[in-house]
Design a protein around this motif. Structure first.
Motif, PDB file in Angstrom:
ATOM      1  N   LEU A  45    -131.687  74.772 -82.265  1.00 47.16           N
ATOM      2  CA  LEU A  45    -130.620  73.914 -81.791  1.00 47.16           C
ATOM      3  C   LEU A  45    -130.921  72.077 -80.926  1.00 47.16           C
ATOM      4  O   LEU A  45    -130.247  71.401 -81.299  1.00 47.16           O
ATOM      5  CB  LEU A  45    -129.958  74.747 -80.464  1.00 47.16           C
ATOM      6  CG  LEU A  45    -129.011  73.977 -79.290  1.00 47.16           C
ATOM      7  CD1 LEU A  45    -128.174  73.199 -80.365  1.00 47.16           C
ATOM      8  CD2 LEU A  45    -129.063  74.947 -78.213  1.00 47.16           C
ATOM      9  N   PHE A  46    -132.259  72.216 -81.433  1.00 44.63           N
ATOM     10  CA  PHE A  46    -133.008  71.444 -80.544  1.00 44.63           C
ATOM     11  C   PHE A  46    -132.549  70.602 -81.704  1.00 44.63           C
ATOM     12  O   PHE A  46    -132.253  68.687 -81.156  1.00 44.63           O
ATOM     13  CB  PHE A  46    -134.381  71.212 -79.922  1.00 44.63           C
ATOM     14  CG  PHE A  46    -135.588  69.716 -79.527  1.00 44.63           C
ATOM     15  CD1 PHE A  46    -135.280  69.093 -78.893  1.00 44.63           C
ATOM     16  CD2 PHE A  46    -135.801  69.513 -80.605  1.00 44.63           C
ATOM     17  CE1 PHE A  46    -135.598  68.062 -78.633  1.00 44.63           C
ATOM     18  CE2 PHE A  46    -137.030  68.630 -80.433  1.00 44.63           C
ATOM     19  CZ  PHE A  46    -136.940  67.700 -79.528  1.00 44.63           C
ATOM     20  N   THR A  47    -132.849  70.580 -82.646  1.00 40.81           N
ATOM     21  CA  THR A  47    -133.062  69.321 -83.669  1.00 40.81           C
ATOM     22  C   THR A  47    -131.936  68.811 -84.401  1.00 40.81           C
ATOM     23  O   THR A  47    -131.516  67.969 -84.702  1.00 40.81           O
ATOM     24  CB  THR A  47    -133.849  70.028 -85.248  1.00 40.81           C
ATOM     25  OG1 THR A  47    -134.600  70.517 -84.971  1.00 40.81           O
ATOM     26  CG2 THR A  47    -133.336  69.375 -86.658  1.00 40.81           C
ATOM     27  N   VAL A  48    -130.908  69.827 -84.300  1.00 42.25           N
ATOM     28  CA  VAL A  48    -129.060  69.781 -83.907  1.00 42.25           C
ATOM     29  C   VAL A  48    -129.214  68.270 -83.188  1.00 42.25           C
ATOM     30  O   VAL A  48    -128.939  67.303 -82.866  1.00 42.25           O
ATOM     31  CB  VAL A  48    -128.577  70.224 -84.699  1.00 42.25           C
ATOM     32  CG1 VAL A  48    -127.144  69.987 -84.343  1.00 42.25           C
ATOM     33  CG2 VAL A  48    -128.769  71.256 -85.389  1.00 42.25           C
ATOM     34  N   MET A  49    -129.207  68.345 -82.087  1.00 42.54           N
ATOM     35  CA  MET A  49    -128.750  67.584 -80.572  1.00 42.54           C
ATOM     36  C   MET A  49    -129.878  66.448 -80.746  1.00 42.54           C
ATOM     37  O   MET A  49    -128.725  66.034 -80.852  1.00 42.54           O
ATOM     38  CB  MET A  49    -129.054  68.684 -79.254  1.00 42.54           C
ATOM     39  CG  MET A  49    -127.669  69.581 -78.618  1.00 42.54           C
ATOM     40  SD  MET A  49    -128.808  70.536 -77.437  1.00 42.54           S
ATOM     41  CE  MET A  49    -127.965  69.176 -76.331  1.00 42.54           C
ATOM     42  N   LEU A  50    -131.388  66.409 -81.622  1.00 44.61           N
ATOM     43  CA  LEU A  50    -131.983  65.032 -81.559  1.00 44.61           C
ATOM     44  C   LEU A  50    -131.252  64.298 -82.577  1.00 44.61           C
ATOM     45  O   LEU A  50    -130.850  63.411 -81.767  1.00 44.61           O
ATOM     46  CB  LEU A  50    -133.354  65.154 -82.034  1.00 44.61           C
ATOM     47  CG  LEU A  50    -134.288  64.281 -82.385  1.00 44.61           C
ATOM     48  CD1 LEU A  50    -134.654  63.962 -80.323  1.00 44.61           C
ATOM     49  CD2 LEU A  50    -135.664  64.932 -81.833  1.00 44.61           C
ATOM     50  N   LEU A  51    -130.708  64.800 -83.542  1.00 42.34           N
ATOM     51  CA  LEU A  51    -129.571  64.439 -84.523  1.00 42.34           C
ATOM     52  C   LEU A  51    -128.354  64.229 -83.889  1.00 42.34           C
ATOM     53  O   LEU A  51    -127.834  62.583 -84.668  1.00 42.34           O
ATOM     54  CB  LEU A  51    -130.154  65.084 -85.807  1.00 42.34           C
ATOM     55  CG  LEU A  51    -131.274  64.945 -86.786  1.00 42.34           C
ATOM     56  CD1 LEU A  51    -131.274  66.452 -87.751  1.00 42.34           C
ATOM     57  CD2 LEU A  51    -131.623  63.890 -86.994  1.00 42.34           C
ATOM     58  N   GLY A  52    -127.781  64.552 -82.887  1.00 39.28           N
ATOM     59  CA  GLY A  52    -126.544  63.772 -82.686  1.00 39.28           C
ATOM     60  C   GLY A  52    -126.438  63.208 -82.220  1.00 39.28           C
ATOM     61  O   GLY A  52    -125.424  62.637 -81.695  1.00 39.28           O
ATOM     62  N   GLY A  53    -127.509  62.507 -81.302  1.00 42.84           N
ATOM     63  CA  GLY A  53    -127.814  61.419 -80.184  1.00 42.84           C
ATOM     64  C   GLY A  53    -127.093  60.235 -81.021  1.00 42.84           C
ATOM     65  O   GLY A  53    -126.421  59.575 -80.677  1.00 42.84           O
ATOM     66  N   PRO A  54    -127.705  60.060 -82.246  1.00 47.61           N
ATOM     67  CA  PRO A  54    -127.111  58.605 -82.603  1.00 47.61           C
ATOM     68  C   PRO A  54    -125.979  58.675 -83.209  1.00 47.61           C
ATOM     69  O   PRO A  54    -124.935  57.613 -83.282  1.00 47.61           O
ATOM     70  CB  PRO A  54    -127.811  58.699 -83.894  1.00 47.61           C
ATOM     71  CG  PRO A  54    -129.205  59.101 -83.900  1.00 47.61           C
ATOM     72  CD  PRO A  54    -128.642  60.575 -82.925  1.00 47.61           C
ATOM     73  N   VAL A  55    -125.500  60.226 -83.561  1.00 43.48           N
ATOM     74  CA  VAL A  55    -123.537  60.298 -83.937  1.00 43.48           C
ATOM     75  C   VAL A  55    -123.451  60.354 -82.954  1.00 43.48           C
ATOM     76  O   VAL A  55    -121.889  59.412 -82.915  1.00 43.48           O
ATOM     77  CB  VAL A  55    -123.554  62.099 -84.614  1.00 43.48           C
ATOM     78  CG1 VAL A  55    -122.405  61.870 -84.620  1.00 43.48           C
ATOM     79  CG2 VAL A  55    -124.804  61.950 -85.794  1.00 43.48           C
ATOM     80  N   LEU A  56    -123.251  60.676 -81.434  1.00 49.17           N
ATOM     81  CA  LEU A  56    -122.777  60.653 -80.563  1.00 49.17           C
ATOM     82  C   LEU A  56    -122.746  58.888 -80.008  1.00 49.17           C
ATOM     83  O   LEU A  56    -121.539  58.668 -79.583  1.00 49.17           O
ATOM     84  CB  LEU A  56    -123.085  61.667 -79.377  1.00 49.17           C
ATOM     85  CG  LEU A  56    -122.088  61.228 -78.126  1.00 49.17           C
ATOM     86  CD1 LEU A  56    -120.785  62.315 -78.178  1.00 49.17           C
ATOM     87  CD2 LEU A  56    -123.688  62.209 -76.764  1.00 49.17           C
ATOM     88  N   THR A  57    -123.241  58.723 -80.623  1.00 55.34           N
ATOM     89  CA  THR A  57    -123.393  57.015 -80.500  1.00 55.34           C
ATOM     90  C   THR A  57    -122.472  56.104 -80.784  1.00 55.34           C
ATOM     91  O   THR A  57    -121.551  55.330 -80.743  1.00 55.34           O
ATOM     92  CB  THR A  57    -125.130  56.322 -80.162  1.00 55.34           C
ATOM     93  OG1 THR A  57    -125.883  56.878 -79.478  1.00 55.34           O
ATOM     94  CG2 THR A  57    -124.433  54.563 -79.897  1.00 55.34           C
ATOM     95  N   VAL A  58    -122.180  56.637 -82.390  1.00 56.27           N
ATOM     96  CA  VAL A  58    -121.168  55.952 -83.218  1.00 56.27           C
ATOM     97  C   VAL A  58    -120.396  56.556 -82.171  1.00 56.27           C
ATOM     98  O   VAL A  58    -118.963  55.660 -82.778  1.00 56.27           O
ATOM     99  CB  VAL A  58    -121.209  56.911 -84.634  1.00 56.27           C
ATOM    100  CG1 VAL A  58    -120.119  55.745 -85.207  1.00 56.27           C
ATOM    101  CG2 VAL A  58    -122.696  56.015 -84.926  1.00 56.27           C
ATOM    102  N   VAL A  59    -119.608  57.829 -82.485  1.00 54.28           N
ATOM    103  CA  VAL A  59    -118.800  57.976 -82.131  1.00 54.28           C
ATOM    104  C   VAL A  59    -117.689  57.595 -80.620  1.00 54.28           C
ATOM    105  O   VAL A  59    -116.985  57.029 -80.577  1.00 54.28           O
ATOM    106  CB  VAL A  59    -118.326  60.192 -81.924  1.00 54.28           C
ATOM    107  CG1 VAL A  59    -117.432  60.356 -80.933  1.00 54.28           C
ATOM    108  CG2 VAL A  59    -119.010  60.633 -83.025  1.00 54.28           C
ATOM    109  N   LEU A  60    -118.837  56.719 -79.538  1.00 60.43           N
ATOM    110  CA  LEU A  60    -118.542  56.474 -78.624  1.00 60.43           C
ATOM    111  C   LEU A  60    -118.235  55.194 -78.872  1.00 60.43           C
ATOM    112  O   LEU A  60    -117.228  54.368 -77.871  1.00 60.43           O
ATOM    113  CB  LEU A  60    -119.926  56.302 -76.921  1.00 60.43           C
ATOM    114  CG  LEU A  60    -119.991  58.135 -76.679  1.00 60.43           C
ATOM    115  CD1 LEU A  60    -121.416  57.275 -75.631  1.00 60.43           C
ATOM    116  CD2 LEU A  60    -119.000  58.255 -75.874  1.00 60.43           C
ATOM    117  N   THR A  61    -118.587  54.428 -79.112  1.00 62.73           N
ATOM    118  CA  THR A  61    -118.578  53.556 -79.881  1.00 62.73           C
ATOM    119  C   THR A  61    -117.170  53.471 -80.720  1.00 62.73           C
ATOM    120  O   THR A  61    -116.903  52.099 -80.456  1.00 62.73           O
ATOM    121  CB  THR A  61    -119.660  52.493 -81.563  1.00 62.73           C
ATOM    122  OG1 THR A  61    -120.640  52.509 -80.017  1.00 62.73           O
ATOM    123  CG2 THR A  61    -119.218  51.125 -80.762  1.00 62.73           C
TER     124      THR A  61
END
Length: 191
Positions: A45-61
């Motif tokens: 779950l940590f690995t998925v969330m760590l990779l999810g940070g940049p994805v969330l940045t793209v989504v927020l943009t």
């Protein structure tokens, strides 16, 4: 000139709001990291969330883009880049604050104890021996091994660990912002 300043102010305002969202997500990711040291399920779950940070940045943009320009209007790479970069910087301030408060007032060494326990599992000991990490740790700690490493990590102040979040944002943030700018830019499609 004022149009450019207004754009930066506008982008900055949205980035502050989105920085809170990204910062909370990053703080939750750090909590999952701590749990991953004790419960193996959380490491995935940590690995998925760590990779999810940049994805969330793209989504927020992308959310920012949809709020400031009409669907057929252009959205520049620079605007997407600035939003993502500012969002990451604001998020890192929240993460640094979280790290400092947690390590200074709440942790009382439990994070480092969990880290030591995770390094002393038979599988990890075998891997460290095979990879030569055990010899490196012994060299760095003057023969004290994992316990010496953990003791050295505990001596580092909470403010130092908190500042690493800020440094990380300055090192990784521009690359995430480039990705976000590229994925969210939209050229003028009118002919």
């Amino acid at each position: 000139m004022s149009s450019s300043n207004e754009t930066i102010k506008h982008t900055n305002g949205y980035a502050m709001q989105h920085g809170i969202v990204l910062g909370l997500f990053a703080c939750l990711t750090l909590a999952v990291f701590k749990w991953s040291l004790t419960y193996p399920f959380f490491s995935m779950l940590f690995t998925v969330m760590l990779l999810g940070g940049p994805v969330l940045t793209v989504v927020l943009t992308r959310k920012y883009r949809s709020q400031v320009v009409a669907p057929q209007e252009p959205f520049s790479f620079a605007c997407g880049f600035m939003h993502a970069l500012f969002t990451g910087f604001y998020a890192s301030v929240w993460v640094a604050l979280f790290i400092f408060v947690y390590l200074r007032y709440f942790d009382h060494g439990s994070l480092f104890a969990a880290y030591a326990n995770s390094l002393e599992t038979p599988e990890m000991k075998a891997w460290m021996q095979q990879s030569g990490m055990e010899a490196q740790v012994n060299l760095l700690t003057e023969g004290q091994g994992i316990q010496g490493l953990v003791a050295a990590m505990q001596r580092v102040g909470a403010a130092t660990y908190a500042s690493l979040a800020l440094y990380g944002a300055f090192l990784v943030g521009p690359f995430v912002a480039i990705l976000s700018g590229l994925l969210n830019s939209r050229r003028d499609r009118r002919f």
